[in-house]
Design an enzyme around this catalytic site. Structure first.
Site, PDB file in Angstrom:
ATOM      1  N   GLU A  57      -1.453  31.013 -25.087  1.00  0.00           N
ATOM      2  CA  GLU A  57      -0.195  31.183 -24.341  1.00  0.00           C
ATOM      3  C   GLU A  57      -0.308  30.537 -22.973  1.00  0.00           C
ATOM      4  O   GLU A  57      -1.279  30.756 -22.239  1.00  0.00           O
ATOM      5  CB  GLU A  57       0.137  32.675 -24.182  1.00  0.00           C
ATOM      6  CG  GLU A  57       1.397  32.906 -23.332  1.00  0.00           C
ATOM      7  CD  GLU A  57       1.932  34.337 -23.411  1.00  0.00           C
ATOM      8  OE1 GLU A  57       1.843  34.944 -24.491  1.00  0.00           O
ATOM      9  OE2 GLU A  57       2.436  34.829 -22.384  1.00  0.00           O
ATOM     10  N   GLY A  99       9.742  36.160 -27.919  1.00  0.00           N
ATOM     11  CA  GLY A  99      10.897  36.882 -27.372  1.00  0.00           C
ATOM     12  C   GLY A  99      12.204  36.319 -27.885  1.00  0.00           C
ATOM     13  O   GLY A  99      13.180  36.212 -27.150  1.00  0.00           O
ATOM     14  N   ASP A 119      -0.751  39.117 -33.443  1.00  0.00           N
ATOM     15  CA  ASP A 119       0.136  38.780 -32.325  1.00  0.00           C
ATOM     16  C   ASP A 119      -0.476  39.305 -31.020  1.00  0.00           C
ATOM     17  O   ASP A 119      -0.969  40.445 -30.964  1.00  0.00           O
ATOM     18  CB  ASP A 119       1.499  39.453 -32.580  1.00  0.00           C
ATOM     19  CG  ASP A 119       2.587  38.979 -31.626  1.00  0.00           C
ATOM     20  OD1 ASP A 119       2.485  37.845 -31.121  1.00  0.00           O
ATOM     21  OD2 ASP A 119       3.554  39.739 -31.410  1.00  0.00           O
ATOM     22  N   HIS A 120      -0.471  38.481 -29.984  1.00  0.00           N
ATOM     23  CA  HIS A 120      -0.913  38.894 -28.641  1.00  0.00           C
ATOM     24  C   HIS A 120      -2.256  39.640 -28.624  1.00  0.00           C
ATOM     25  O   HIS A 120      -2.338  40.752 -28.076  1.00  0.00           O
ATOM     26  CB  HIS A 120       0.145  39.765 -27.953  1.00  0.00           C
ATOM     27  CG  HIS A 120       1.349  38.979 -27.530  1.00  0.00           C
ATOM     28  ND1 HIS A 120       1.357  38.189 -26.409  1.00  0.00           N
ATOM     29  CD2 HIS A 120       2.557  38.851 -28.103  1.00  0.00           C
ATOM     30  CE1 HIS A 120       2.543  37.605 -26.308  1.00  0.00           C
ATOM     31  NE2 HIS A 120       3.292  37.976 -27.325  1.00  0.00           N
TER      32      HIS A 120
HETATM   33  P1  13P Z   1      11.226  39.962 -29.572  1.00  0.00           P
HETATM   34  O1  13P Z   1      10.776  41.117 -28.723  1.00  0.00           O
HETATM   35  O2  13P Z   1      12.323  39.181 -28.936  1.00  0.00           O
HETATM   36  O3  13P Z   1      11.573  40.386 -30.950  1.00  0.00           O
HETATM   37  O4  13P Z   1      10.005  38.955 -29.698  1.00  0.00           O
HETATM   38  C1  13P Z   1       8.842  39.331 -30.386  1.00  0.00           C
HETATM   39  C2  13P Z   1       7.686  38.495 -30.003  1.00  0.00           C
HETATM   40  O5  13P Z   1       7.797  37.495 -29.324  1.00  0.00           O
HETATM   41  C3  13P Z   1       6.361  38.934 -30.478  1.00  0.00           C
HETATM   42  O6  13P Z   1       5.325  38.177 -29.959  1.00  0.00           O
END
Ligand code: 13P
Length: 333
Positions: free
Chosen positions: A141, A220, A83-84
C-alpha cells in the site's frame, strides 16, 4: 482446481481489460455468497478476509474452513487473499496456512499513524521475500487509505505520491499496489456525492504510467447504496447518510488501469439489511438458518451485480485454461 495467485488473476484481467472484485468476508456463509455469485456469473474471484476479525473462534480454524469451502467449487478460479495484513508475522501466518495472496499494509505504524516511506518499504520487502519463496503474491500500500470509525468520523488519508510509486515497486517487488486516492473504508465515506476534489482519479493514471508491470488496487470502493442504508435503518439501524464510490467512477478506474477493486461494506449492508428485515418481519423467528440464509442470498445478489460491473463476469475461462505466468525478475509471481 488449485487456488490461483493474485498475480496470475490480475495478469489475466489486464490482458482482458477488466477488473476483479475482492470481496471481504468474515465468515463462511459470506464466503459462500461470494463463491456462489462467482459460479452464477462464471467469474474468477478474489475472496479476501482480515486477520483476527471474524466471529469464528480463531483464525486458523476459520481459514481452514475457508480453504475447505473453496475446495467444494472445483471449477472456479479463486484467489484467497489476506486483506490489510498489519505486520510480517500475520502475513507469514497466512502464507503458511495456504493463502495464495497476502496484503502487507505497511502504510500504518503499530500506533495506527501513517508510517514513513522507508519503514513501509522495509516491511513490505520482507513479506515479499517470504511470500514469493512460497509462490504467493503480495499487495502493498502506498499512501494511507482512510478508515472510518464507529462514530462516523474518518481517520487520516494520505494520498499516494506518484513519484514514490516506481521506487516502492522496484525496492519491494510487490505484485499489486493499493493506491490511496481519497477513498476510505467503511460505512461513512463522503459527506456529499464525490467529485474530483475528493476522489483523485487522476492519481491512478499517473501511477499506472510509472509502474506498468504492477497491478493497481482501489480500496474503499463500496458504493453505499441508499436503498440498503434505508432498509437497515427501517429495521433498527441508525446509519447516517453518506456517499460511496459511484459505479461510473469504478468503471472509469478500470479503464485507467485498476485491476482489483476491494469492497466489503456494500456486502455487509446487503447481508445485515436482509437479516434485520427477516427478524423484524417474523417475531417468532429464532432459527439462525432462516435469517442468515436471507442475508446470504442478499449478499450473493449484490456481489453478482458488482461482478458484472467490473467486467469479470464470463471470464473464468481466462484462468481455467491459462497456465500461471512464470516468475519474473523482481520476484513477481
Ligand atoms: P469498503 O469499506 O468500501 O467496502 O472497502 C473495503 C476495502 O477496501 C477492504 O480492504
Amino acid at each position: 482446481m488449485p487456488l490461483i495467485t493474485l498475480r496470475h488473476a490480475l495478469d489475466a484481467a489486464r490482458d482482458g481489460g477488466y477488473a476483479i472484485g475482492a470481496f471481504n468476508v468474515s465468515d463462511l456463509i459470506q464466503a459462500e455468497a461470494v463463491l456462489d455469485a462467482a459460479e452464477l456469473t462464471d467469474s474468477p474471484v478474489i475472496v479476501e478476509t482480515l486477520a483476527g476479525v471474524s466471529s469464528h473462534g480463531e483464525d486458523a480454524r476459520y481459514w481452514s474452513g475457508l480453504l475447505h469451502l473453496i475446495g467444494t467449487y472445483p471449477d472456479l478460479p479463486v484467489v484467497l487473499h489476506l486483506d490489510h495484513g498489519p505486520d510480517a508475522t500475520t502475513c507469514r501466518r497466512a502464507v503458511d496456512h495456504g493463502f495464495s495472496s497476502v496484503m502487507i499494509d505497511g502504510s500504518l505504524g503499530s500506533d495506527g499513524r501513517p508510517s514513513s516511506f522507508e519503514a513501509n518499504v522495509e516491511v513490505t520487502a520482507e513479506v515479499v521475500e517470504y511470500a514469493h519463496a512460497a509462490g504467493v503474491s503480495v499487495e502493498g500500500e502506498l499512501g494511507t487509505i482512510g478508515g472510518s470509525k464507529v462514530d462516523g468520523s474518518r481517520a487520516e488519508i494520505v494520498l499516494a505520491d506518484p513519484e514514490q510509486a516506481r521506487e516502492f515497486v522496484d525496492r519491494t517487488g510487490v505484485d499489486a499496489l493499493a493506491v490511496a486516492i481519497g477513498t476510505s473504508h467503511g460505512a461513512y465515506k463522503f459527506d456529499t456525492p464525490p467529485d474530483g476534489s475528493v476522489l483523485h482519479m487522476d492519481l491512478i493514471r499517473r501511477i499506472a504510467e510509472r509502474v506498468p508491470g504492477t497491478h493497481l488496487v482501489m480500496h474503499g470502493s463500496s458504493s453505499l447504496p441508499a436503498d440498503l442504508r434505508e432498509q437497515n435503518n427501517r429495521f433498527g439501524a441508525s446509519l447516517p447518510q453518506s456517499w460511496g464510490v459511484p459505479d461510473e467512477e469504478k468503471e472509469r478506474s478500470v479503464s485507467m488501469g485498476v485491476r482489483k477493486i476491494n469492497q466489503g461494506m456494500d456486502s455487509h449492508l446487503a447481508f445485515t439489511g436482509a437479516v434485520r428485515e427477516a427478524l423484524a418481519r417474523d417475531g417468532l423467528s429464532v432459527d439462525p438458518a432462516q435469517y442468515l440464509g436471507q442475508g446470504r442470498q442478499a449478499m450473493q445478489d449484490l456481489v453478482a451485480v458488482r461482478m458484472r460491473l467490473f467486467g469479470q463476469a464470463g471470464r473464468a475461462d481466462d484462468l481455467r485454461n491459462a497456465s500461471p505466468a512464470p516468475a519474473t525478475a523482481g520476484g513477481a509471481r
